[in-house]
Design a protein around this motif. Structure first.
Motif, PDB file in Angstrom:
ATOM      1  N   LEU A 146       6.481 -34.767 -13.693  1.00 57.34           N
ATOM      2  CA  LEU A 146       5.540 -34.206 -14.555  1.00 57.34           C
ATOM      3  C   LEU A 146       5.792 -33.014 -14.842  1.00 57.34           C
ATOM      4  CD1 LEU A 146       2.037 -34.687 -12.224  1.00 57.34           C
ATOM      5  CD2 LEU A 146       2.901 -35.571 -14.346  1.00 57.34           C
ATOM      6  N   GLY A 147       6.862 -32.253 -14.008  1.00 57.57           N
ATOM      7  CA  GLY A 147       6.906 -30.730 -14.769  1.00 57.57           C
ATOM      8  C   GLY A 147       8.783 -31.079 -16.167  1.00 57.57           C
ATOM      9  N   SER A 148       9.137 -32.569 -15.988  1.00 62.18           N
ATOM     10  CA  SER A 148      10.219 -32.662 -16.582  1.00 62.18           C
ATOM     11  C   SER A 148       9.690 -33.251 -17.482  1.00 62.18           C
ATOM     12  CB  SER A 148      11.646 -33.490 -15.760  1.00 62.18           C
ATOM     13  OG  SER A 148      11.860 -32.945 -14.554  1.00 62.18           O
ATOM     14  N   LEU A 149       8.942 -33.939 -17.660  1.00 60.99           N
ATOM     15  CA  LEU A 149       8.497 -34.491 -18.580  1.00 60.99           C
ATOM     16  C   LEU A 149       7.459 -33.317 -19.689  1.00 60.99           C
ATOM     17  CD1 LEU A 149       7.124 -37.061 -20.378  1.00 60.99           C
ATOM     18  CD2 LEU A 149       5.223 -37.226 -19.236  1.00 60.99           C
ATOM     19  N   LEU A 150       6.719 -32.799 -19.032  1.00 61.71           N
ATOM     20  CA  LEU A 150       6.866 -31.776 -20.302  1.00 61.71           C
ATOM     21  C   LEU A 150       7.505 -30.822 -20.703  1.00 61.71           C
ATOM     22  CD1 LEU A 150       3.366 -29.902 -18.215  1.00 61.71           C
ATOM     23  CD2 LEU A 150       2.950 -31.522 -20.243  1.00 61.71           C
ATOM     24  N   TRP A 151       8.397 -30.353 -20.465  1.00 64.85           N
ATOM     25  CA  TRP A 151       9.924 -30.006 -20.337  1.00 64.85           C
ATOM     26  C   TRP A 151      10.277 -30.646 -21.646  1.00 64.85           C
ATOM     27  CZ3 TRP A 151      11.609 -25.148 -20.484  1.00 64.85           C
ATOM     28  CH2 TRP A 151      12.873 -24.851 -21.250  1.00 64.85           C
ATOM     29  N   SER A 152      10.423 -32.211 -21.229  1.00 61.97           N
ATOM     30  CA  SER A 152      11.545 -32.892 -22.518  1.00 61.97           C
ATOM     31  C   SER A 152      11.028 -33.153 -23.808  1.00 61.97           C
ATOM     32  CB  SER A 152      11.558 -33.799 -21.612  1.00 61.97           C
ATOM     33  OG  SER A 152      11.605 -33.957 -20.452  1.00 61.97           O
ATOM     34  N   ILE A 153       8.843 -32.924 -23.239  1.00 61.41           N
ATOM     35  CA  ILE A 153       8.171 -32.887 -24.395  1.00 61.41           C
ATOM     36  C   ILE A 153       8.106 -32.147 -25.483  1.00 61.41           C
ATOM     37  CG2 ILE A 153       6.015 -33.495 -25.861  1.00 61.41           C
ATOM     38  CD1 ILE A 153       4.995 -35.011 -23.225  1.00 61.41           C
ATOM     39  N   PHE A 154       8.810 -31.095 -24.905  1.00 63.69           N
ATOM     40  CA  PHE A 154       8.383 -29.068 -25.598  1.00 63.69           C
ATOM     41  C   PHE A 154       9.342 -29.167 -26.071  1.00 63.69           C
ATOM     42  CE2 PHE A 154       9.501 -24.901 -25.643  1.00 63.69           C
ATOM     43  CZ  PHE A 154       8.951 -25.135 -26.859  1.00 63.69           C
ATOM     44  N   LEU A 155      10.707 -29.667 -25.467  1.00 66.83           N
ATOM     45  CA  LEU A 155      11.957 -29.483 -26.324  1.00 66.83           C
ATOM     46  C   LEU A 155      12.336 -31.183 -27.391  1.00 66.83           C
ATOM     47  CD1 LEU A 155      14.162 -28.068 -23.555  1.00 66.83           C
ATOM     48  CD2 LEU A 155      13.093 -26.656 -25.781  1.00 66.83           C
ATOM     49  N   GLY A 156      12.452 -31.474 -26.696  1.00 67.21           N
ATOM     50  CA  GLY A 156      12.729 -32.816 -27.289  1.00 67.21           C
ATOM     51  C   GLY A 156      11.543 -32.764 -28.987  1.00 67.21           C
ATOM     52  N   TYR A 157      10.154 -32.589 -29.007  1.00 63.79           N
ATOM     53  CA  TYR A 157      10.026 -32.324 -29.951  1.00 63.79           C
ATOM     54  C   TYR A 157       9.663 -31.391 -31.119  1.00 63.79           C
ATOM     55  CZ  TYR A 157       5.883 -32.007 -33.169  1.00 63.79           C
ATOM     56  OH  TYR A 157       4.699 -32.333 -34.399  1.00 63.79           O
ATOM     57  N   ALA A 158      10.492 -30.087 -30.008  1.00 60.27           N
ATOM     58  CA  ALA A 158      10.811 -29.241 -31.202  1.00 60.27           C
ATOM     59  C   ALA A 158      12.660 -29.268 -31.846  1.00 60.27           C
ATOM     60  CB  ALA A 158      10.927 -27.912 -30.480  1.00 60.27           C
ATOM     61  N   GLY A 159      13.222 -29.897 -31.023  1.00 60.79           N
ATOM     62  CA  GLY A 159      14.580 -30.480 -32.137  1.00 60.79           C
ATOM     63  C   GLY A 159      14.012 -31.394 -32.480  1.00 60.79           C
ATOM     64  N   TYR A 160      13.093 -32.566 -32.856  1.00 60.73           N
ATOM     65  CA  TYR A 160      12.849 -33.053 -33.989  1.00 60.73           C
ATOM     66  C   TYR A 160      12.005 -32.715 -35.375  1.00 60.73           C
ATOM     67  CZ  TYR A 160      10.344 -36.990 -36.101  1.00 60.73           C
ATOM     68  OH  TYR A 160       9.688 -37.844 -36.836  1.00 60.73           O
ATOM     69  N   LYS A 161      11.303 -31.430 -34.548  1.00 54.84           N
ATOM     70  CA  LYS A 161      10.614 -30.840 -36.237  1.00 54.84           C
ATOM     71  C   LYS A 161      11.759 -30.131 -37.338  1.00 54.84           C
ATOM     72  CE  LYS A 161       7.133 -31.206 -37.038  1.00 54.84           C
ATOM     73  NZ  LYS A 161       6.435 -32.035 -37.965  1.00 54.84           N
ATOM     74  N   MET A 162      12.733 -29.526 -36.301  1.00 53.32           N
ATOM     75  CA  MET A 162      13.693 -28.434 -36.617  1.00 53.32           C
ATOM     76  C   MET A 162      14.534 -29.222 -36.942  1.00 53.32           C
ATOM     77  SD  MET A 162      12.608 -25.326 -35.624  1.00 53.32           S
ATOM     78  CE  MET A 162      13.834 -23.693 -35.794  1.00 53.32           C
ATOM     79  N   GLY A 163      14.821 -30.307 -36.665  1.00 52.39           N
ATOM     80  CA  GLY A 163      15.408 -31.412 -37.829  1.00 52.39           C
ATOM     81  C   GLY A 163      17.267 -30.204 -37.558  1.00 52.39           C
ATOM     82  N   GLU A 164      17.827 -29.836 -38.483  1.00 51.24           N
ATOM     83  CA  GLU A 164      18.889 -29.343 -38.990  1.00 51.24           C
ATOM     84  C   GLU A 164      19.325 -28.149 -38.439  1.00 51.24           C
ATOM     85  OE1 GLU A 164      20.441 -29.714 -43.025  1.00 51.24           O
ATOM     86  OE2 GLU A 164      21.141 -32.224 -42.802  1.00 51.24           O
TER      87      GLU A 164
END
Length: 199
Positions: A146-164
């Motif tokens: 559960l903790g790893s899922l939240l961490w992965s969602i947060f950072l993965g989504y942040a990288g997706y939204k930030m783009g380049e």
């Protein structure tokens, strides 16, 4: 040193995609100094470019983090504290980080396994004291997943939204690391002063 590691990770992930994300997260969670603050945001960036699927980046990041944590858990459970300390220097494990993980696990109990996944530094090493204390494996896996899922969602989504501009995330977490160390040092001084005043 950290910057060189990050550059190698980015190069590998660029070539290996999901497999690289899984392996890098597994190594990071097994106490190898590979920052997930670079792994997952770069995976999110690759999703931004259309090369990867953002949902799969999160899934592989979560599974990798969980598997690596289980490995570290069993190192602590089977070998105990003596084994961890014996190979700490060879694996470049910081003794201070291990001591902080011990402190938080002993103070806050098993649930810290979940919350520590959201904290820089501590999240990498918390599996060792959990294993040493022989925490129930089912609870450990659930909290870690559960903790790893939240961490992965947060950072993965942040990288997706930030783009380049995904590299900015690394800078944010650099300051977060410093802030966490300052807070811990301040807390230790607070405890020392409080004890002296009581005496």
């Amino acid at each position: 040193m950290v910057e060189k590691i990050i550059n190698v990770v980015i190069f590998v992930l660029d070539k290996t995609g999901y497999t690289g994300i899984f392996m890098a997260m597994a190594l990071e969670s097994a106490c190898i100094p590979i920052p997930s603050e670079a792994i997952l945001p770069f995976g999110g960036y690759l999703s931004f470019t259309g090369r990867l699927n953002p949902v799969l980046v999160i899934i592989f990041g979560t599974l990798g983090g969980t598997m690596g944590s289980i490995g570290a858990y069993y190192i602590g459970k089977i070998g105990g504290r003596p084994l961890v300390e014996k190979y700490a220097d060879k694996l470049r494990l910081s003794r201070s980080h291990l001591e902080k993980s011990d402190y938080y696990f002993n103070k806050y109990g098993e649930k810290i396994v979940f919350f520590s996944r959201l904290l820089p530094i501590i999240r990498t090493f918390i599996s060792l004291p959990a294993g040493i204390s022989k925490m129930e494996i089912k609870k450990f896996v659930v909290y870690t997943l559960l903790g790893s899922l939240l961490w992965s969602i947060f950072l993965g989504y942040a990288g997706y939204k930030m783009g380049e501009k995904w590299t900015i995330i690394r800078e944010w977490f650099h300051f977060a690391d410093i802030a966490l160390v300052v807070i811990i040092i301040g807390f230790v001084f607070y405890k020392i002063i409080r004890r002296k005043l009581r005496k």
